[in-house]
Enzyme design. Sequence first.
Site, PDB file in Angstrom:
ATOM      1  N   HIS A 289      33.589 -19.134  22.049  1.00  0.00           N
ATOM      2  CA  HIS A 289      32.738 -20.154  21.833  1.00  0.00           C
ATOM      3  C   HIS A 289      31.330 -19.852  22.479  1.00  0.00           C
ATOM      4  CE1 HIS A 289      35.664 -23.089  20.319  1.00  0.00           C
ATOM      5  NE2 HIS A 289      36.363 -22.372  21.341  1.00  0.00           N
ATOM      6  N   LEU A 290      30.335 -19.483  21.680  1.00  0.00           N
ATOM      7  CA  LEU A 290      28.933 -18.984  22.043  1.00  0.00           C
ATOM      8  C   LEU A 290      28.044 -20.102  22.081  1.00  0.00           C
ATOM      9  CD1 LEU A 290      28.533 -15.769  20.166  1.00  0.00           C
ATOM     10  CD2 LEU A 290      29.403 -16.118  22.631  1.00  0.00           C
ATOM     11  N   ARG A 291      28.471 -21.283  21.497  1.00  0.00           N
ATOM     12  CA  ARG A 291      27.698 -22.756  21.735  1.00  0.00           C
ATOM     13  C   ARG A 291      26.427 -22.698  21.080  1.00  0.00           C
ATOM     14  NH1 ARG A 291      32.225 -25.050  22.963  1.00  0.00           N
ATOM     15  NH2 ARG A 291      32.931 -25.036  25.128  1.00  0.00           N
TER      16      ARG A 291
ATOM     17  N   ASN B  40      32.389 -24.541  15.998  1.00  0.00           N
ATOM     18  CA  ASN B  40      32.190 -25.656  16.628  1.00  0.00           C
ATOM     19  C   ASN B  40      30.770 -25.920  17.284  1.00  0.00           C
ATOM     20  OD1 ASN B  40      33.019 -24.483  18.779  1.00  0.00           O
ATOM     21  ND2 ASN B  40      33.989 -26.105  19.802  1.00  0.00           N
TER      22      ASN B  40
ATOM     23  N   HIS C  93      43.724 -24.226  14.709  1.00  0.00           N
ATOM     24  CA  HIS C  93      44.179 -24.639  16.175  1.00  0.00           C
ATOM     25  C   HIS C  93      45.349 -25.675  15.869  1.00  0.00           C
ATOM     26  CE1 HIS C  93      43.063 -27.136  20.000  1.00  0.00           C
ATOM     27  NE2 HIS C  93      43.844 -27.724  19.119  1.00  0.00           N
TER      28      HIS C  93
ATOM     29  N   ASP D 226      39.462 -17.404  24.182  1.00  0.00           N
ATOM     30  CA  ASP D 226      39.304 -19.009  23.891  1.00  0.00           C
ATOM     31  C   ASP D 226      38.181 -19.223  25.017  1.00  0.00           C
ATOM     32  OD1 ASP D 226      38.900 -21.242  22.994  1.00  0.00           O
ATOM     33  OD2 ASP D 226      40.603 -22.126  23.591  1.00  0.00           O
TER      34      ASP D 226
ATOM     35  N   GLY E 101      38.461 -26.652  28.380  1.00  0.00           N
ATOM     36  CA  GLY E 101      38.071 -25.298  28.145  1.00  0.00           C
ATOM     37  C   GLY E 101      37.714 -24.637  29.584  1.00  0.00           C
TER      38      GLY E 101
END
Lengths: 428, 313
Positions: free
Chosen positions: A63-65, A95, A179, A307, A326
């Site tokens: 997840h690089l946000r 996401n 998921h 993850d 997370g």
Amino acid sequence: MLDLLVAGGTVLAPLAGTFQRADLRIIGGTIAEIGPNLDGGALPVLNARDRLISPGWMDMHVHLREPGQEHKETIETGCRAAAAGGFTAVACMPNTDPPIDSREVVHSIIERAANLPVDVYPIACVSRGRAGIDLTEMAELADSGAVAFSDDGSPVQSSGLMRRALEYARMCQRPIINHMEDLTMGPKGHMHEGLVSTRLGLKPVPALSEESMVARDLMLAELTGAHLHVAHVSTALSTDLIRGAKARGVRVTAEACTHHFALTDEAVESSGFSSDTKMHPPLRSAEDVAAIKSGLSDGTLDAICTDHAPHAPFEKEVEFCTAPYGIIGLETAWGLTGTHLISPGTLSVAEAVRKVCVAPRRIFGLPVPEVAVGASANLTVFDATTEWTFTRENICSKARNTPFIGSIMTGRVWAIYNHGQLVKSNSS
Amino acid sequence: MDPAAPLTSLKHRHLLGLSTYSAPEIGLILETAREFREVLERPIRQVPTLRGYTVANLFFEPSTRTRLSFELAEKRLSAESVSFTRSGSSLTKGESLRDTARNIEAMKVDLAVIRHTSPGAAHFLTRCIEARVINAGDGAHEHPTQALLDLLTMSEHFPSFEDLRVSIIGDIAHSRVARSNIFGLTTLGASVTLCAPPTLLPVRVEELGVRTTSHLEEALDGCDVAMALRIQRERFGASLLPSLREYAIRFGLRMRHLREHPDMIVMHPGPINRGVEVDHDVADHERAVILDQVTNGVAVRMAVLYLLATGSA
């Protein structure tokens, strides 16, 4: 472009499983010469004595946000963490805010990553806005550079939609990553359902909420002939179900996260409810951990991923129930693999490297880099034997939510080289 | 060293739960509480024991009796105390638990009492501040002072915890009172039976050393102490229970049960839903020791405050 002589190392060809003592001369980002004891002349030297060199690794689940949650991580800081962990490529989950459900967002991510030493491959949404109702324009997204489709933490609940998504994605030659979670079982649970959740009074998530979805999606993959990729497999029965489906010829691949073979649900109690032991899927039982290891060993689980889920300290350093799910994982991925899989003999070094280098790219249909004369230099320099202690100083991510601070690890990453850039791991 | 030898001080810095407390430590708290219980019977119900100490009561979840009981215990010991009450989760209502606690600690406190909806909130607090921490209830995890006052009350009616048969009836899955009692009672050698519909029994709970049943008659057979738990109304309709009516019929304690078990006492952590967990007449019966529990609560909390404040651990 940094010209370089990588001297004294041993080149690992992960597919053949062969090791060859060789130096590499890299000119203009391309491997110009391979051989023992090369003369680099005036070239800068990367000392790789006692170290291994493999084609660069890929973490297929991070997840690089960015866009939208840059206070947790950015593409740049996430890639810095990836490089420190030995990864020359990552696939990033959708996401974000806005989610990766349009060509424009795919393009903007690829553009923002263009000059970085780590290749970034966006995973686009299955459904618009990850809402689980309407399919995204998968064909256009695939043409724009999306390597797979996933609604990630908002898993596709509707069996009907999942069937259509798999059918449509088959046309686009991209996998659907799910998921696996039936959200009606253990809604908003905080940890694995078992003796520890019973002791601690934390709202439990049963293993079955994952397993029942794995079973459904395997049947849908069988029905549609599409490629299903199971994200972060965390239970023994999920692993068994995938093993059985593979034996029947279902087009399924699967990944395991480093924390799911490194820790059990006991960590929630032994850490005194540290929110760095809270993730989704949760840390599972010792039996599940053993099953994940054997699934990795016999090839049921193709890839190792992290993850990587960065959160800002003000979000994560709170009481357990309030904390988001997370942990970060890029910087600790290889150390945990070495400690928990290679040292005990579950995987050989070559097998482990296949799971972080070859398998992710094959799942996405991407070319696997090669260490060969004339090839673009895309390398990871590492070893599987150095013992070291992971400290906060080793973190390159913007976030620091990890339960592994202070852990002793076996196996260390020293550097990556990609797109003419050398990044030494700050642990070196 | 004889592990059964009486202790003179606690080995813990905090009281986060009974799961980590040994039998001698629990014994020390109960013995100390008996001394304070005697103070509460005097005309002047105050001792100077904790003069100069400051206690912060941090109630992040609504509570009447536990908060009052702690405040009274602090006053009886002559400690200074400040209380803070706020409901709702930290992120939706402004300042975080960490910041609230650190602010209060900056005002120099020796002990912090915390009630919170999140399991582990008391553990988290120990990582935020230096003061000694007493868990006054953290979600469905533990409520150690409640269990200690229950143990003190039981010990007033029965000579020993060895072979004492205690049945806990009600919503075990969501109950911190049940968990703390299970840990405390099994540590002291009592035999514990849990009685609830299967939807309210957490998985693998038998591995904590208890028996389980979903039949009240079975739970009461040979039982010395019947502890009814408050049933939360939000459990109905959440696919855990069909109705209050069906629960009351199958799991409510009635006069018939008191007649059938003439030596059994009835306990309840309060507040009572009369007519649900216990019948109106059962709640007021002489063998219902519910108000003794409340009195003992003050004594037990005095003991815990005193032992932690003056402890060397």
